[in-house]
Each structure stands twice: as structure tokens, then as C-alpha cells.
Write a protein that holds these residues in place. Structure first.
Motif, PDB file in Angstrom:
ATOM      1  N   MET A 155       0.807  -1.230   0.000  1.00  0.00           N
ATOM      2  CA  MET A 155       0.000   0.000   0.000  1.00  0.00           C
ATOM      3  C   MET A 155       0.835   1.273   0.000  1.00  0.00           C
ATOM      4  O   MET A 155       0.275   2.370  -0.064  1.00  0.00           O
ATOM      5  N   TYR A 156       2.152   1.153   0.080  1.00  0.00           N
ATOM      6  CA  TYR A 156       2.993   2.357   0.165  1.00  0.00           C
ATOM      7  C   TYR A 156       2.676   3.350  -0.947  1.00  0.00           C
ATOM      8  O   TYR A 156       2.464   4.526  -0.684  1.00  0.00           O
ATOM      9  N   ASP A 157       2.651   2.883  -2.191  1.00  0.00           N
ATOM     10  CA  ASP A 157       2.445   3.795  -3.326  1.00  0.00           C
ATOM     11  C   ASP A 157       1.035   4.378  -3.366  1.00  0.00           C
ATOM     12  O   ASP A 157       0.829   5.455  -3.908  1.00  0.00           O
ATOM     13  N   LYS A 158       0.063   3.683  -2.804  1.00  0.00           N
ATOM     14  CA  LYS A 158      -1.308   4.188  -2.783  1.00  0.00           C
ATOM     15  C   LYS A 158      -1.508   5.237  -1.695  1.00  0.00           C
ATOM     16  O   LYS A 158      -2.395   6.080  -1.810  1.00  0.00           O
ATOM     17  N   ILE A 159      -0.713   5.173  -0.634  1.00  0.00           N
ATOM     18  CA  ILE A 159      -0.904   6.069   0.502  1.00  0.00           C
ATOM     19  C   ILE A 159       0.114   7.201   0.532  1.00  0.00           C
ATOM     20  O   ILE A 159      -0.245   8.361   0.713  1.00  0.00           O
ATOM     21  N   TYR A 160       1.375   6.893   0.353  1.00  0.00           N
ATOM     22  CA  TYR A 160       2.415   7.919   0.437  1.00  0.00           C
ATOM     23  C   TYR A 160       2.683   8.486  -0.951  1.00  0.00           C
ATOM     24  O   TYR A 160       3.301   7.846  -1.785  1.00  0.00           O
ATOM     25  N   LYS A 161       2.200   9.698  -1.187  1.00  0.00           N
ATOM     26  CA  LYS A 161       2.219  10.309  -2.519  1.00  0.00           C
ATOM     27  C   LYS A 161       3.260  11.409  -2.675  1.00  0.00           C
ATOM     28  O   LYS A 161       3.207  12.169  -3.621  1.00  0.00           O
ATOM     29  N   GLY A 162       4.192  11.511  -1.735  1.00  0.00           N
ATOM     30  CA  GLY A 162       5.236  12.526  -1.852  1.00  0.00           C
ATOM     31  C   GLY A 162       4.822  13.859  -1.253  1.00  0.00           C
ATOM     32  O   GLY A 162       3.980  13.933  -0.369  1.00  0.00           O
ATOM     33  N   LYS A 163       5.418  14.924  -1.761  1.00  0.00           N
ATOM     34  CA  LYS A 163       5.173  16.268  -1.229  1.00  0.00           C
ATOM     35  C   LYS A 163       4.459  17.128  -2.267  1.00  0.00           C
ATOM     36  O   LYS A 163       4.528  16.862  -3.453  1.00  0.00           O
ATOM     37  N   TYR A 164       3.781  18.153  -1.761  1.00  0.00           N
ATOM     38  CA  TYR A 164       3.151  19.139  -2.637  1.00  0.00           C
ATOM     39  C   TYR A 164       3.420  20.525  -2.050  1.00  0.00           C
ATOM     40  O   TYR A 164       3.696  20.667  -0.861  1.00  0.00           O
ATOM     41  N   THR A 165       3.350  21.528  -2.879  1.00  0.00           N
ATOM     42  CA  THR A 165       3.514  22.904  -2.427  1.00  0.00           C
ATOM     43  C   THR A 165       2.141  23.475  -2.114  1.00  0.00           C
ATOM     44  O   THR A 165       1.247  23.486  -2.962  1.00  0.00           O
ATOM     45  N   CYS A 166       1.986  23.942  -0.899  1.00  0.00           N
ATOM     46  CA  CYS A 166       0.707  24.461  -0.426  1.00  0.00           C
ATOM     47  C   CYS A 166       0.416  25.820  -1.070  1.00  0.00           C
ATOM     48  O   CYS A 166       1.270  26.709  -1.083  1.00  0.00           O
ATOM     49  N   SER A 167      -0.789  25.981  -1.579  1.00  0.00           N
ATOM     50  CA  SER A 167      -1.180  27.249  -2.206  1.00  0.00           C
ATOM     51  C   SER A 167      -1.437  28.345  -1.169  1.00  0.00           C
ATOM     52  O   SER A 167      -1.427  29.522  -1.500  1.00  0.00           O
ATOM     53  N   GLU A 168      -1.640  27.965   0.102  1.00  0.00           N
ATOM     54  CA  GLU A 168      -1.906  28.952   1.148  1.00  0.00           C
ATOM     55  C   GLU A 168      -0.635  29.492   1.790  1.00  0.00           C
ATOM     56  O   GLU A 168      -0.497  30.686   1.977  1.00  0.00           O
ATOM     57  N   CYS A 169       0.287  28.583   2.146  1.00  0.00           N
ATOM     58  CA  CYS A 169       1.482  29.024   2.881  1.00  0.00           C
ATOM     59  C   CYS A 169       2.762  28.962   2.048  1.00  0.00           C
ATOM     60  O   CYS A 169       3.788  29.480   2.460  1.00  0.00           O
ATOM     61  N   GLY A 170       2.721  28.295   0.905  1.00  0.00           N
ATOM     62  CA  GLY A 170       3.901  28.182   0.058  1.00  0.00           C
ATOM     63  C   GLY A 170       4.898  27.132   0.504  1.00  0.00           C
ATOM     64  O   GLY A 170       5.906  26.906  -0.154  1.00  0.00           O
ATOM     65  N   GLN A 171       4.628  26.456   1.628  1.00  0.00           N
ATOM     66  CA  GLN A 171       5.518  25.421   2.150  1.00  0.00           C
ATOM     67  C   GLN A 171       5.209  24.074   1.494  1.00  0.00           C
ATOM     68  O   GLN A 171       4.139  23.871   0.937  1.00  0.00           O
ATOM     69  N   LYS A 172       6.156  23.151   1.603  1.00  0.00           N
ATOM     70  CA  LYS A 172       5.936  21.790   1.116  1.00  0.00           C
ATOM     71  C   LYS A 172       5.366  20.945   2.255  1.00  0.00           C
ATOM     72  O   LYS A 172       5.848  21.004   3.376  1.00  0.00           O
ATOM     73  N   HIS A 173       4.323  20.194   1.935  1.00  0.00           N
ATOM     74  CA  HIS A 173       3.687  19.291   2.898  1.00  0.00           C
ATOM     75  C   HIS A 173       3.654  17.886   2.298  1.00  0.00           C
ATOM     76  O   HIS A 173       3.612  17.728   1.079  1.00  0.00           O
ATOM     77  N   ASN A 174       3.650  16.890   3.173  1.00  0.00           N
ATOM     78  CA  ASN A 174       3.520  15.504   2.722  1.00  0.00           C
ATOM     79  C   ASN A 174       2.078  15.240   2.304  1.00  0.00           C
ATOM     80  O   ASN A 174       1.139  15.667   2.979  1.00  0.00           O
ATOM     81  N   PHE A 175       1.901  14.533   1.193  1.00  0.00           N
ATOM     82  CA  PHE A 175       0.569  14.121   0.766  1.00  0.00           C
ATOM     83  C   PHE A 175       0.407  12.658   1.145  1.00  0.00           C
ATOM     84  O   PHE A 175       1.041  11.770   0.581  1.00  0.00           O
ATOM     85  N   VAL A 176      -0.434  12.424   2.146  1.00  0.00           N
ATOM     86  CA  VAL A 176      -0.730  11.078   2.626  1.00  0.00           C
ATOM     87  C   VAL A 176      -2.182  10.793   2.270  1.00  0.00           C
ATOM     88  O   VAL A 176      -3.096  11.449   2.770  1.00  0.00           O
ATOM     89  N   ASN A 177      -2.388   9.831   1.387  1.00  0.00           N
ATOM     90  CA  ASN A 177      -3.702   9.521   0.834  1.00  0.00           C
ATOM     91  C   ASN A 177      -4.463   8.559   1.749  1.00  0.00           C
ATOM     92  O   ASN A 177      -4.527   7.360   1.499  1.00  0.00           O
TER      93      ASN A 177
END
Length: 193
Positions: free
Chosen positions: A103-125
Motif C-alpha cells: 500500500m505504500y504507493d497508494k498512501i504515500y504520494k510525496g510532497k506538494y507545495t501548499c497554495s496557502e502558505c507556500g511550504q511543502k507538505h507531505n501528501f498522505v492519501n
């Protein structure tokens, strides 16, 4: 200190449950159901699980594999769903989700840049396509308006990859156990069937 742990899993993932039970360094009192309850009455089976296994447990370990999603139409999810509901009801257990390697690839999707704060956050599905609704709601509890991403203190459920869990299982179980006393415990939700 030993914690009483109940392991919730689908039959297809039993080898991971058995692997946890064989861990020499693991400091738990295993409250897991190892032999099926001899009945076809689902309500009776769940009552026995609640009374005999979940009643005095303090941490529920949920194995998150290919067969444990809420929206899995080919699977009967009633037992794992009701086990998690019982774990969160009244005086809740800590909840530890262990993501199995398939399930790793289905749940852990890497990072994205937040449109509100501009920081990178982990995308956990974590959603109904990957877990039971009680798990995903209590992992992604609603945020206050001043936050754009979840921190560990904003989640009731603890989540870990299998490979990380086997390195230090007691640390993750302790983290889930401690959530029971955190302020976040007042925000958990159990969905009716």
C-alpha cells in the motif's frame, strides 16, 4: 511498559499479524483474536470480540493492506469496521495504522507545495479508498481555520510504514497509547453502521 494491544486485520494480511506476534523485542500483552469464533451470527461474534478482546485493550493496531478499504466492494468490511468503532467508543483505544508494503504507493504520494502558505507538505492519501472511514476521519480530523496542513498533534490516529514499525515497534505503540490522554482525543468520531 506493556500495553494491551488488539490487532485488526483482513485474513489476507494474516502473515503480518503473525510477524508482529513473533517479535521478541515487542513489549505488549496481545489481546488479538487468534482463532475464529465458532458462529455464523455476526452480532454475536462482534459482541464476543468486544467483551473478550477489545474490552480491556488500550491500543488497536490496524493493518492497512489492499483489502482493508471502506470502499472495497468485493470485501466484507464489517468486522474491521466494527472493531475500529468499538476501539474508539467510550474510553477510546489509541489507534496505530501500519501501512503494509503493498500500500505504500497508494498512501504515500510525496510532497506538494501548499497554495496557502507556500511550504511543502507531505501528501498522505488516507481516505475511504485506502482505509476504513473511522480511521481516515480520525487521522485527518478537521483543522482550525488558521492551519493549512496537519501536524502530528492534529491527528488522533498514528500512521507508520511497516518497514519503520519493525525497526522500533514499541515507540509507535507508545505514541498511539499516549494519544488517549491528548486533547485531540476529545475530537474523535465514530460513524454509525
Amino acid at each position: 511498559m506493556s500495553h494491551k494491544c488488539f490487532i485488526s486485520f483482513k485474513t489476507e494480511d494474516i502473515e503480518y499479524k503473525e510477524e508482529i506476534q513473533k517479535m521478541d523485542e515487542l513489549d505488549i500483552i496481545d489481546k488479538s483474536l487468534n482463532d475464529p469464533i465458532d458462529s455464523d451470527d455476526e452480532d454475536y461474534i462482534m459482541r464476543k470480540i468486544r467483551e473478550d478482546y477489545l474490552n480491556d485493550s488500550t491500543v488497536t493496531i490496524c493493518l492497512i493492506g489492499n483489502h482493508s478499504a471502506e470502499n472495497s466492494t468485493s470485501e466484507n468490511q464489517s468486522y474491521i469496521k466494527r472493531e475500529l468503532q468499538a476501539s474508539l467508543y467510550n474510553k477510546p483505544n489509541g489507534v496505530l495504522g501500519i501501512v503494509l508494503p503493498n500500500m505504500y504507493d497508494k498512501i504515500y504520494k510525496g510532497k506538494y507545495t501548499c497554495s496557502e502558505c507556500g511550504q511543502k507538505h507531505n501528501f498522505v492519501n488516507i481516505n475511504n479508498d485506502t482505509t476504513i472511514r473511522e480511521f481516515n476521519y480520525n487521522y485527518y480530523l478537521p483543522l482550525s481555520d488558521d492551519k493549512c496542513a496537519w501536524s502530528e498533534s492534529d491527528r488522533y490516529c498514528v500512521l507508520v510504514k511497516w518497514d519503520d514499525f519493525v525497526v522500533s515497534p514499541n515507540d509507535y505503540i507508545e505514541k498511539a497509547f499516549n494519544k488517549r490522554e491528548d486533547d485531540i482525543a476529545s475530537k474523535i468520531k465514530v460513524y454509525p453502521d
